[in-house]
Scaffold this active site. Structure first.
Site, PDB file in Angstrom:
ATOM      1  N   SER A 131       1.193  -1.042  -0.127  1.00 20.39           N
ATOM      2  CA  SER A 131      -0.068  -0.269  -0.283  1.00 20.39           C
ATOM      3  C   SER A 131       0.993   1.498   0.021  1.00 20.39           C
ATOM      4  CB  SER A 131      -0.822   0.252   1.311  1.00 20.39           C
ATOM      5  OG  SER A 131      -1.242   1.027   1.440  1.00 20.39           O
ATOM      6  N   TYR A 144      -2.602  -1.161  10.179  1.00 20.42           N
ATOM      7  CA  TYR A 144      -2.271  -1.034   9.090  1.00 20.42           C
ATOM      8  C   TYR A 144      -0.667  -0.556   8.299  1.00 20.42           C
ATOM      9  CZ  TYR A 144      -3.896  -0.623   3.535  1.00 20.42           C
ATOM     10  OH  TYR A 144      -3.558  -1.266   2.613  1.00 20.42           O
TER      11      TYR A 144
HETATM   12  N1  LIG Z   1      -8.559  -0.409  -2.022  1.00 21.76           N
HETATM   13  C1  LIG Z   1      -7.463   0.630  -1.900  1.00 21.76           C
HETATM   14  O1  LIG Z   1      -7.757   0.967  -2.078  1.00 21.76           O
HETATM   15  C2  LIG Z   1      -6.103  -0.329  -1.395  1.00 21.76           C
HETATM   16  C3  LIG Z   1      -5.133   0.610  -1.836  1.00 21.76           C
HETATM   17  C4  LIG Z   1      -3.842  -0.078  -0.957  1.00 21.76           C
HETATM   18  C5  LIG Z   1      -3.219  -1.343  -0.444  1.00 21.76           C
HETATM   19  N2  LIG Z   1      -4.682  -2.435  -0.799  1.00 21.76           N
HETATM   20  C6  LIG Z   1      -4.739  -3.557  -0.651  1.00 21.76           C
HETATM   21  O2  LIG Z   1      -5.322  -4.970  -2.057  1.00 21.76           O
HETATM   22  C7  LIG Z   1      -5.468  -5.641  -0.895  1.00 21.76           C
HETATM   23  C8  LIG Z   1      -6.356  -6.153  -1.567  1.00 21.76           C
HETATM   24  O3  LIG Z   1      -7.670  -4.704  -0.629  1.00 21.76           O
HETATM   25  P1  LIG Z   1      -8.582  -4.336  -1.350  1.00 21.76           P
HETATM   26  O4  LIG Z   1      -8.832  -2.569  -1.308  1.00 21.76           O
HETATM   27  O5  LIG Z   1      -9.241  -5.796  -2.766  1.00 21.76           O
HETATM   28  O6  LIG Z   1     -10.161  -5.019  -0.563  1.00 21.76           O
HETATM   29  P2  LIG Z   1     -11.332  -5.530  -0.294  1.00 21.76           P
HETATM   30  O7  LIG Z   1     -12.211  -5.667  -1.795  1.00 21.76           O
HETATM   31  O8  LIG Z   1     -11.863  -5.510   0.757  1.00 21.76           O
HETATM   32  O9  LIG Z   1     -11.291  -7.333  -0.523  1.00 21.76           O
HETATM   33  C9  LIG Z   1     -10.096  -7.919   0.555  1.00 21.76           C
HETATM   34  C10 LIG Z   1      -9.737  -9.534  -0.127  1.00 21.76           C
HETATM   35  O10 LIG Z   1      -9.609  -9.823   0.946  1.00 21.76           O
HETATM   36  C11 LIG Z   1      -9.995 -10.827   1.634  1.00 21.76           C
HETATM   37  N3  LIG Z   1      -9.383 -11.803   2.952  1.00 21.76           N
HETATM   38  C12 LIG Z   1      -9.403 -11.029   3.543  1.00 21.76           C
HETATM   39  N4  LIG Z   1      -9.047 -11.774   5.215  1.00 21.76           N
HETATM   40  C13 LIG Z   1      -8.837 -13.211   4.837  1.00 21.76           C
HETATM   41  C14 LIG Z   1      -8.955 -13.847   5.419  1.00 21.76           C
HETATM   42  N5  LIG Z   1      -8.893 -14.396   6.445  1.00 21.76           N
HETATM   43  N6  LIG Z   1      -8.424 -15.491   4.279  1.00 21.76           N
HETATM   44  C15 LIG Z   1      -9.483 -15.158   2.857  1.00 21.76           C
HETATM   45  N7  LIG Z   1      -9.168 -14.116   2.078  1.00 21.76           N
HETATM   46  C16 LIG Z   1      -9.087 -12.276   3.144  1.00 21.76           C
HETATM   47  C17 LIG Z   1     -10.764 -10.154   1.175  1.00 21.76           C
HETATM   48  O11 LIG Z   1     -12.047 -12.011   0.858  1.00 21.76           O
HETATM   49  P3  LIG Z   1     -13.182 -12.348   2.339  1.00 21.76           P
HETATM   50  O12 LIG Z   1     -14.424 -11.547   2.056  1.00 21.76           O
HETATM   51  O13 LIG Z   1     -13.562 -13.797   1.439  1.00 21.76           O
HETATM   52  O14 LIG Z   1     -12.478 -12.733   3.300  1.00 21.76           O
HETATM   53  C18 LIG Z   1     -11.271 -10.019   0.267  1.00 21.76           C
HETATM   54  O15 LIG Z   1     -11.411 -10.861  -1.008  1.00 21.76           O
HETATM   55  C19 LIG Z   1      -5.347  -5.637   0.671  1.00 21.76           C
HETATM   56  O16 LIG Z   1      -3.865  -6.039   0.354  1.00 21.76           O
HETATM   57  C20 LIG Z   1      -5.439  -4.007   0.872  1.00 21.76           C
HETATM   58  O17 LIG Z   1      -4.130  -3.840   1.663  1.00 21.76           O
HETATM   59  C21 LIG Z   1      -6.218  -1.619  -1.006  1.00 21.76           C
END
Ligand SMILES: NC(=O)c1ccc[n+]([C@@H]2O[C@H](COP(=O)([O-])OP(=O)(O)OC[C@H]3O[C@@H](n4cnc5c(N)ncnc54)[C@H](OP(=O)(O)O)[C@@H]3O)[C@@H](O)[C@H]2O)c1
Length: 239
Positions: A131, A144
């Site tokens: 991130s 985080y």
């Molecule tokens: N969106 C942004 O702006 C942003 C910016 C920087 C970094 N990121 C990073 O991108 C990555 C993905 O996040 P996202 O933004 O796409 O958010 P998201 O839509 O909330 O996706 C998070 C994913 O993590 C999975 N997850 C959470 N806990 C889990 C567990 N215990 N076991 C298996 N799967 C789990 C969830 O699946 P289930 O619900 O099926 O468990 C979901 O598919 C993260 O590492 C986040 O820190 C996002």
């Protein structure tokens, strides 16, 4: 030739976009997550399988990887954001953040490396989703920020140690991207918002970087990629 790609958190947000991109390239993709209904919605994507797996659960992770013959690419994407004043953070809240953001990438990387080391040809790729918080923390998000710094360290260590077996590790640091992170903050659509600063990237933008990292020759590593909306002033700005 099609590769075996494992994507944690592959049913939603950035993870789903990564699954779609590798699927479109003809790869065999295994998406992991806890939400069975969301995993079921991947049905129909070519070459994509899904498995319910809480990636913080060592036995569950080990079972999933034990069933795999080869692993060419692991994308450690699953993660959760934290928003709390430090003085209000309970030990449980802290440990939950560490479990998914740090322990899970360790568990999955360990199992993937075991396979990558043993398979022919030896080697593979680990791509971690970090991130921009690793570069510039968001206020009130201590767990985080600490986790994403830890993931940077993990990537560095894995890159070094993986050289013996042709295992190449890299990290992508996204800025604001459409996902449950952003939809919770009231954005339902990627692209422009009310002001230039409100632009939200699509998961596909991030997925393109993962695909590029995985496409490079085994001796070449795009080690780190920061990808963000150009007007994201919270990250690049002054005064
Ligand atoms: N969106 C942004 O702006 C942003 C910016 C920087 C970094 N990121 C990073 O991108 C990555 C993905 O996040 P996202 O933004 O796409 O958010 P998201 O839509 O909330 O996706 C998070 C994913 O993590 C999975 N997850 C959470 N806990 C889990 C567990 N215990 N076991 C298996 N799967 C789990 C969830 O699946 P289930 O619900 O099926 O468990 C979901 O598919 C993260 O590492 C986040 O820190 C996002």
């Amino acid at each position: 030739m099609s590769r075996t790609v494992v994507v944690t958190g592959g049913a939603k947000g950035i993870g789903r976009a990564v699954v779609e991109k590798f699927s479109a390239l003809g790869d065999d993709v295994l998406a992991l997550g806890r939400d069975e209904a969301a995993l079921n919605r991947l049905t129909g994507l070519a070459g994509v399988r899904a498995a319910v797996c809480d990636v913080t659960d060592e036995d569950a992770v080990n079972r999933v990887f034990a069933a795999l013959g080869d692993v060419d690419v692991l994308v450690n994407n699953a993660g959760i954001a934290t928003h709390k004043d430090t003085e209000d953070i309970t030990l449980q809240y802290w440990q939950e953040a560490l479990a998914i953001n740090i322990t899970a990438p360790f568990l999955c990387s360990r199992e993937a490396i075991r396979i990558m080391k043993a398979q022919t040809p030896q080697g593979g790729r680990i791509i971690n989703i970090g991130s921009v918080s690793q570069k510039t923390p968001r206020p009130d998000s201590l767990p985080y920020t600490v986790c994403k710094h830890g993931l940077q360290g993990m990537t560095h260590q894995l890159t070094m140690d993986g050289r013996k077996y042709g295992v190449v590790s890299s990290i992508i640091h996204p800025g604001a991207t459409l996902s449950s992170f952003t939809t919770r903050r009231g954005r339902a659509k990627a692209g422009p918002g009310a002001t230039p600063e409100d632009y939200v990237m699509a998961g596909e933008d991030v997925a393109k970087v993962a695909v590029l990292m995985a496409a490079l020759p085994g001796e070449v590593n795009l080690y780190e990629g920061v990808i963000l909306p150009n007007h994201m002033k919270s990250f690049i700005s002054r005064g």
